[in-house]
Scaffold this motif. Structure first.
Motif, short mmCIF file in Angstrom:
data_model
loop_
_atom_site.label_atom_id
_atom_site.label_comp_id
_atom_site.label_asym_id
_atom_site.label_seq_id
_atom_site.Cartn_x
_atom_site.Cartn_y
_atom_site.Cartn_z
N GLU A 111 0.82 -1.20 0.00
CA GLU A 111 0.00 0.00 0.00
C GLU A 111 0.87 1.26 0.00
N ARG A 112 2.08 1.11 0.53
CA ARG A 112 2.95 2.28 0.72
C ARG A 112 4.16 2.29 -0.21
N TYR A 113 4.62 1.11 -0.61
CA TYR A 113 5.86 1.01 -1.38
C TYR A 113 5.64 0.19 -2.65
N ARG A 114 6.56 0.36 -3.57
CA ARG A 114 6.57 -0.48 -4.77
C ARG A 114 7.64 -1.56 -4.61
N PHE A 115 7.24 -2.81 -4.83
CA PHE A 115 8.17 -3.92 -4.79
C PHE A 115 8.58 -4.31 -6.21
N LEU A 116 9.85 -4.58 -6.38
CA LEU A 116 10.34 -5.05 -7.66
C LEU A 116 10.15 -6.56 -7.76
N SER A 117 10.50 -7.12 -8.89
CA SER A 117 10.34 -8.56 -9.13
C SER A 117 10.95 -9.37 -8.00
N PRO A 118 10.20 -10.31 -7.39
CA PRO A 118 10.72 -11.09 -6.27
C PRO A 118 12.02 -11.82 -6.61
N VAL A 119 12.91 -11.88 -5.61
CA VAL A 119 14.21 -12.53 -5.81
C VAL A 119 14.32 -13.87 -5.08
N ALA A 120 13.36 -14.17 -4.19
CA ALA A 120 13.39 -15.45 -3.46
C ALA A 120 12.08 -15.63 -2.72
N GLU A 121 11.82 -16.86 -2.30
CA GLU A 121 10.67 -17.11 -1.43
C GLU A 121 10.99 -16.61 -0.02
N ALA A 122 9.93 -16.31 0.74
CA ALA A 122 10.12 -15.75 2.08
C ALA A 122 9.28 -16.44 3.14
N THR A 123 8.79 -17.65 2.85
CA THR A 123 7.95 -18.37 3.80
C THR A 123 8.70 -18.55 5.12
N VAL A 124 8.00 -18.38 6.23
CA VAL A 124 8.63 -18.33 7.55
C VAL A 124 8.67 -19.71 8.22
N ALA A 125 9.76 -19.94 8.96
CA ALA A 125 9.93 -21.18 9.71
C ALA A 125 10.67 -20.87 11.01
N PHE A 126 10.78 -21.86 11.87
CA PHE A 126 11.49 -21.69 13.14
C PHE A 126 12.87 -22.33 13.09
N LEU A 127 13.81 -21.70 13.76
CA LEU A 127 15.13 -22.25 13.98
C LEU A 127 15.23 -22.58 15.46
N LYS A 128 15.73 -23.77 15.79
CA LYS A 128 15.86 -24.17 17.18
C LYS A 128 17.32 -24.53 17.47
N ALA A 129 17.60 -24.73 18.75
CA ALA A 129 18.93 -25.17 19.14
C ALA A 129 19.08 -26.65 18.81
N ALA A 190 13.78 -19.96 23.00
CA ALA A 190 13.58 -21.34 22.55
C ALA A 190 13.68 -21.49 21.04
N ALA A 191 13.42 -20.42 20.29
CA ALA A 191 13.44 -20.51 18.83
C ALA A 191 13.55 -19.12 18.23
N VAL A 192 13.89 -19.08 16.95
CA VAL A 192 13.92 -17.83 16.20
C VAL A 192 13.01 -18.00 14.98
N ALA A 193 12.15 -17.03 14.74
CA ALA A 193 11.28 -17.05 13.56
C ALA A 193 11.92 -16.19 12.48
N ASN A 194 12.19 -16.80 11.34
CA ASN A 194 12.77 -16.07 10.22
C ASN A 194 12.37 -16.79 8.94
N SER A 195 12.69 -16.20 7.81
CA SER A 195 12.33 -16.85 6.55
C SER A 195 13.11 -18.15 6.40
N PHE A 196 12.51 -19.11 5.71
CA PHE A 196 13.15 -20.42 5.53
C PHE A 196 14.52 -20.30 4.88
N PRO A 197 14.71 -19.47 3.83
CA PRO A 197 16.05 -19.37 3.24
C PRO A 197 17.10 -18.90 4.24
N ASN A 198 16.71 -17.96 5.12
CA ASN A 198 17.67 -17.45 6.09
C ASN A 198 18.08 -18.50 7.12
N ILE A 199 17.10 -19.17 7.71
CA ILE A 199 17.45 -20.12 8.76
C ILE A 199 18.09 -21.38 8.19
N ALA A 200 17.73 -21.74 6.96
CA ALA A 200 18.39 -22.88 6.33
C ALA A 200 19.87 -22.59 6.14
#
Length: 276
Positions: A111-129, A190-200
């Motif tokens: 609503e506020r910004y223009r996004f350019l062509s997506p460069v990756a998926e951003a689906t969220v997952a958890f990272l644990k110890a 206990a965990a970190v929530a971030n995009s799957f590409p990042n935590i992978a």
């Protein structure tokens, strides 16, 4: 004669008035081309997109991608580094031309910004110890303390997901994800929530410390670079969009995804209508 002179004067005045408007519409692209520099705002604590490596160098997919965009535009890239919660305000204040980030494409942001062509998926997952058997699946974070980046889509999705669990999660906000990972390694969360590409990426680099909780819990989403919706900026953003699409078509973007994520993503050429 007077009538003819009047018409010439009026025509000249109309052209004079229209020329600044025409130039004004091309200001951003013309300015960047004239200066030979594209200013890009980002944080440097979002591996593997943007981070500082062991040698102290700024690196990541964004660095490689913008180097290619710079080549397509015929300009050099100048990075402006600051905490994530200051990046979008910096864009609006004109401190730089575009935001690398990248950021998850959401309804509120589009609503506020223009996004350019997506460069990756951003689906969220958890990272644990590593070795934390109390978390085997996403639902197991119920009642636990979860960390995420301040003012991020990942934090918002973690909070929303937590409300669907039998026991709501607690959240802790961090200026950068590196601090969240450090607290996770130290057992303070206990965990970190971030995009799957990042935590992978993080789990792959430190497999003795971290593990990914599968499957991802967030809705399918995408990462994109961000510009304003100001008319002046659109010619520049159009040129950048064309550069990214060209990189997709000739395989350069896929090569960068493989380099930094170990996998490639099928992403649309135009930022899609976000689901959330």
């Amino acid at each position: 004669m007077k009538k003819r002179m009047f018409l010439k004067t009026a025509l000249g005045l109309a052209m004079a008035l229209s020329m600044p408007l025409m130039a004004h519409a091309e200001d951003a692209l013309a300015r960047v081309k004239a200066a030979g520099v594209l200013k890009v705002g980002t944080e440097t604590a979002f591996a593997p997109f943007d981070f500082i490596d062991e040698a102290g160098e700024h690196t990541g997919l964004n660095v490689d991608a913008f180097n290619e965009i710079g080549k397509e535009l015929g300009v050099k890239v100048q990075w402006v580094e600051l905490p994530w919660d200051g990046v979008l305000p910096g864009l609006e204040a004109g401190q730089f031309d575009v935001v690398a980030g990248p950021a998850t494409i959401t309804k509120a942001r589009t609503e506020r910004y223009r996004f350019l062509s997506p460069v990756a998926e951003a689906t969220v997952a958890f990272l644990k110890a590593k070795g934390d058997d109390s978390i085997q699946k996403p639902e197991d974070v119920a009642g636990k303390l979860v960390g995420a980046g301040k003012a991020t889509s990942q934090l918002a999705q973690a909070i929303a997901y937590g409300k669907t669990l039998p026991k709501p999660i607690e959240t802790r906000e961090y200026v950068g994800f590196n601090e969240a990972y450090a607290d996770l390694a130290a057992g303070r969360i206990a965990a970190v929530a971030n995009s799957f590409p990042n935590i992978a990426y993080v789990a792959e680099k430190q497999p003795d410390i971290f593990a990914v909780v599968n499957p991802p819990f967030g809705q399918k989403s995408y990462f994109g670079f961000i510009g304003t919706k100001k008319a002046d900026d659109q010619p520049l953003l159009d040129a950048m969009q064309a550069a990214i699409v060209k990189m997709k078509k000739d395989g350069r973007l896929g090569e960068l995804q493989k380099k930094w994520f170990g996998v490639t993503f099928e992403t649309p050429d135009v930022a899609p209508e976000p689901a959330f």
